[in-house]
Scaffold this motif. Structure first.
Motif, PDB file in Angstrom:
ATOM      1  N   MET A   1       9.012   2.240   9.627  1.00  0.00           N
ATOM      2  CA  MET A   1       8.766   2.195   8.188  1.00  0.00           C
ATOM      3  C   MET A   1       8.463   0.772   7.761  1.00  0.00           C
ATOM      4  N   VAL A   2       7.489   0.614   6.876  1.00  0.00           N
ATOM      5  CA  VAL A   2       7.090  -0.701   6.398  1.00  0.00           C
ATOM      6  C   VAL A   2       7.804  -1.012   5.082  1.00  0.00           C
ATOM      7  N   ASP A   3       8.374  -2.208   4.976  1.00  0.00           N
ATOM      8  CA  ASP A   3       9.014  -2.650   3.733  1.00  0.00           C
ATOM      9  C   ASP A   3       8.024  -3.427   2.878  1.00  0.00           C
ATOM     10  N   VAL A   4       8.314  -3.450   1.583  1.00  0.00           N
ATOM     11  CA  VAL A   4       7.495  -4.197   0.635  1.00  0.00           C
ATOM     12  C   VAL A   4       8.381  -5.220  -0.057  1.00  0.00           C
ATOM     13  N   PHE A   5       7.980  -6.486   0.021  1.00  0.00           N
ATOM     14  CA  PHE A   5       8.648  -7.572  -0.680  1.00  0.00           C
ATOM     15  C   PHE A   5       7.700  -8.132  -1.740  1.00  0.00           C
ATOM     16  N   SER A  31      11.174  -0.537  -9.963  1.00  0.00           N
ATOM     17  CA  SER A  31      10.145  -0.197  -8.993  1.00  0.00           C
ATOM     18  C   SER A  31      10.723   0.697  -7.900  1.00  0.00           C
ATOM     19  N   GLU A  32       9.966   1.712  -7.529  1.00  0.00           N
ATOM     20  CA  GLU A  32      10.379   2.606  -6.458  1.00  0.00           C
ATOM     21  C   GLU A  32       9.843   2.150  -5.105  1.00  0.00           C
ATOM     22  N   ALA A  33       9.060   1.057  -5.110  1.00  0.00           N
ATOM     23  CA  ALA A  33       8.400   0.641  -3.874  1.00  0.00           C
ATOM     24  C   ALA A  33       8.861  -0.712  -3.352  1.00  0.00           C
ATOM     25  N   VAL A  34       9.364  -1.574  -4.209  1.00  0.00           N
ATOM     26  CA  VAL A  34       9.733  -2.932  -3.791  1.00  0.00           C
ATOM     27  C   VAL A  34      11.132  -2.934  -3.187  1.00  0.00           C
ATOM     28  N   ASP A  35      11.230  -3.423  -1.961  1.00  0.00           N
ATOM     29  CA  ASP A  35      12.511  -3.449  -1.248  1.00  0.00           C
ATOM     30  C   ASP A  35      13.291  -4.741  -1.468  1.00  0.00           C
ATOM     31  N   ALA A 315       6.850  -5.771   7.384  1.00  0.00           N
ATOM     32  CA  ALA A 315       7.064  -5.954   5.948  1.00  0.00           C
ATOM     33  C   ALA A 315       5.928  -6.806   5.384  1.00  0.00           C
ATOM     34  N   PHE A 316       5.509  -6.463   4.184  1.00  0.00           N
ATOM     35  CA  PHE A 316       4.474  -7.241   3.505  1.00  0.00           C
ATOM     36  C   PHE A 316       5.053  -7.795   2.207  1.00  0.00           C
ATOM     37  N   LEU A 317       4.934  -9.118   2.052  1.00  0.00           N
ATOM     38  CA  LEU A 317       5.307  -9.750   0.789  1.00  0.00           C
ATOM     39  C   LEU A 317       4.030  -9.858  -0.029  1.00  0.00           C
ATOM     40  N   ILE A 318       3.908  -9.031  -1.058  1.00  0.00           N
ATOM     41  CA  ILE A 318       2.673  -8.969  -1.832  1.00  0.00           C
ATOM     42  C   ILE A 318       2.880  -9.557  -3.218  1.00  0.00           C
ATOM     43  N   SER A 319       1.849 -10.222  -3.694  1.00  0.00           N
ATOM     44  CA  SER A 319       1.855 -10.812  -5.022  1.00  0.00           C
ATOM     45  C   SER A 319       0.412 -10.854  -5.503  1.00  0.00           C
ATOM     46  N   HIS A 327       3.095  -8.075 -10.283  1.00  0.00           N
ATOM     47  CA  HIS A 327       2.485  -7.527 -11.487  1.00  0.00           C
ATOM     48  C   HIS A 327       2.522  -6.013 -11.349  1.00  0.00           C
ATOM     49  N   PRO A 328       2.779  -5.290 -12.445  1.00  0.00           N
ATOM     50  CA  PRO A 328       2.852  -3.823 -12.359  1.00  0.00           C
ATOM     51  C   PRO A 328       1.619  -3.173 -11.733  1.00  0.00           C
ATOM     52  N   SER A 329       0.483  -3.853 -11.761  1.00  0.00           N
ATOM     53  CA  SER A 329      -0.727  -3.292 -11.160  1.00  0.00           C
ATOM     54  C   SER A 329      -0.594  -3.128  -9.650  1.00  0.00           C
ATOM     55  N   LEU A 330       0.417  -3.777  -9.048  1.00  0.00           N
ATOM     56  CA  LEU A 330       0.637  -3.667  -7.604  1.00  0.00           C
ATOM     57  C   LEU A 330       1.484  -2.454  -7.231  1.00  0.00           C
ATOM     58  N   GLU A 331       2.072  -1.794  -8.213  1.00  0.00           N
ATOM     59  CA  GLU A 331       3.008  -0.710  -7.921  1.00  0.00           C
ATOM     60  C   GLU A 331       2.363   0.400  -7.094  1.00  0.00           C
ATOM     61  N   ASN A 332       1.140   0.789  -7.441  1.00  0.00           N
ATOM     62  CA  ASN A 332       0.515   1.899  -6.723  1.00  0.00           C
ATOM     63  C   ASN A 332       0.217   1.531  -5.268  1.00  0.00           C
ATOM     64  N   VAL A 333      -0.332   0.330  -5.063  1.00  0.00           N
ATOM     65  CA  VAL A 333      -0.630  -0.058  -3.684  1.00  0.00           C
ATOM     66  C   VAL A 333       0.671  -0.243  -2.898  1.00  0.00           C
ATOM     67  N   ALA A 334       1.739  -0.685  -3.559  1.00  0.00           N
ATOM     68  CA  ALA A 334       3.035  -0.807  -2.879  1.00  0.00           C
ATOM     69  C   ALA A 334       3.533   0.569  -2.440  1.00  0.00           C
ATOM     70  N   HIS A 335       3.373   1.571  -3.294  1.00  0.00           N
ATOM     71  CA  HIS A 335       3.745   2.944  -2.928  1.00  0.00           C
ATOM     72  C   HIS A 335       2.924   3.406  -1.726  1.00  0.00           C
ATOM     73  N   ARG A 336       1.649   3.103  -1.760  1.00  0.00           N
ATOM     74  CA  ARG A 336       0.776   3.541  -0.660  1.00  0.00           C
ATOM     75  C   ARG A 336       1.129   2.842   0.647  1.00  0.00           C
ATOM     76  N   ILE A 337       1.507   1.582   0.564  1.00  0.00           N
ATOM     77  CA  ILE A 337       1.931   0.860   1.773  1.00  0.00           C
ATOM     78  C   ILE A 337       3.113   1.594   2.421  1.00  0.00           C
ATOM     79  N   LYS A 338       4.103   1.953   1.610  1.00  0.00           N
ATOM     80  CA  LYS A 338       5.288   2.598   2.150  1.00  0.00           C
ATOM     81  C   LYS A 338       4.982   4.013   2.646  1.00  0.00           C
TER      82      LYS A 338
END
Length: 341
Positions: A1-5, A31-35, A315-319, A327-338
């Motif tokens: 499983m991939v984590d999102v930071f 956020s449901e995606a950020v670990d 794990a990917f640290l995304i910003s 930024h909230p615009s990253l929420e969808n891609v963070a969900h897709r990463i996981k």
């Protein structure tokens, strides 16, 4: 499983009211995606020894990676601080140990240890911290950099250990990470360079009988089309260009001689690598951390991230944006990463 930071700036420049910080923290907590959320360290930023407990008290899900610089406080005091914070946060704590690549930044806090010795000191620092967390009886330490007697903590981390995150490119950094890190944090690089770095650290860790996880830090500029994504990236580039000569955006000084910074700058001879890896901000910010980017649609970016995952990144640290922040615009891609990676 991939984590999102992701990262969280404690207080933006000029903020003297915590209302926006509270809003940002609550947004990330929902956020449901950020670990995990990295709270960085600089001698000119608000002190994260104050902001980290504040953020932990504001939230109930958000896990923190608190950047910490050896040399600022004694390792026994640091062990006590982090053990207390780990318990009060319910185990939602990790430490990003940063030895410091800027002499100017270290000198502001009275640390004049030569760069050649910083990882040696950091290794002793962690040895003392880990012993303070786990030793069954009081102990003495007489080392090259630190001395302490009858060390004993009444409050210890929930699992007798706080996860250690670190990064670095020099031989000393690789050896330190191989022997101490739970997660080795990589700055964004093209695929070939990332593969080389992972294999190098893995081989060193195997020499210590250990395995290390890897995270990769990238800014993402996303659009419904590639052209739209590039418009966003170029707008950020223009904003940073227009702010040159001010202190609005942190950048690496030309006097900073870290191996990682030089490696980042070496990538800028070409602006675009692989499919959508962009070095424009790396060059503009002088090799400053977290300035490498992926630019494109969500599908294009997910395809690139999948290739990094296949190399061993877990794990990917995304910003995004000018500040390399969430930024909230990253929420969808963070969900897709996981979900997809």
């Amino acid at each position: 499983m991939v984590d999102v930071f992701t990262g969280l700036q404690p207080l933006e420049i000029g903020e003297d009211n915590p209302a926006e910080l509270i809003r940002r923290a609550q947004e990330l907590n929902e956020s449901e995606a950020v670990d995990r959320v990295l709270v960085g360290y600089s001698s000119i930023w608000p002190h994260n020894h104050a902001t980290a407990p504040f953020l932990a008290a504001l939230t109930d899900k958000m896990s923190l990676i608190v950047a910490h610089r050896p040399g600022v406080i004694h390792p026994t005091a640091a062990a006590r601080y982090f053990a207390t914070l780990d318990v009060l946060s319910g185990g939602r704590l990790a430490i990003n140990l940063v030895t410091g690549g800027s002499d100017k930044d270290l000198h502001r806090e009275g640390d004049y240890l030569p760069k050649s010795e910083r990882y040696t000191r950091a290794s002793e620092y962690l040895d003392v911290m880990k012993a303070a967390w786990s030793a069954p009886e009081a102990f003495d330490h007489h080392g090259e950099y630190y001395t302490a007697e009858r060390v004993h903590l009444l409050t210890r981390p929930l699992h007798r250990h706080v996860p250690i995150f670190m990064g670095g490119e020099s031989d000393a950094a690789v050896d330190f990470g191989a022997s101490h890190a739970d997660t080795y944090m990589l700055w964004g690089e093209p695929l070939a360079g990332t593969a080389e770095r992972i294999e190098r650290v893995r081989a060193a860790a195997e020499g210590y009988g250990r395995a290390v996880d890897f995270s990769l830090s990238l800014r993402l500029f996303i659009g419904d089309t590639d052209d739209e994504a590039w418009e966003t990236a170029r707008a950020v580039e223009r904003t940073i260009v227009e702010a040159q000569g001010t202190h609005q955006f942190l950048r690496s000084s030309t006097t900073d001689k870290s191996v990682g910074r030089e490696r980042q700058l070496a990538l800028t001879s070409e602006e675009l690598h692989d499919d959508c890896f962009w070095t424009g901000l790396v060059k503009l910010l002088g090799g400053f951390a977290n300035s490498a980017a992926l630019v494109g649609t969500e599908d294009r970016i997910l395809e690139s991230l999948a290739k990094y995952r296949d190399l061993g990144v877990s794990a990917f640290l995304i910003s995004t944006g000018t500040e390399a922040a969430w930024h909230p615009s990253l929420e969808n891609v963070a969900h897709r990463i996981k979900k997809e990676l």
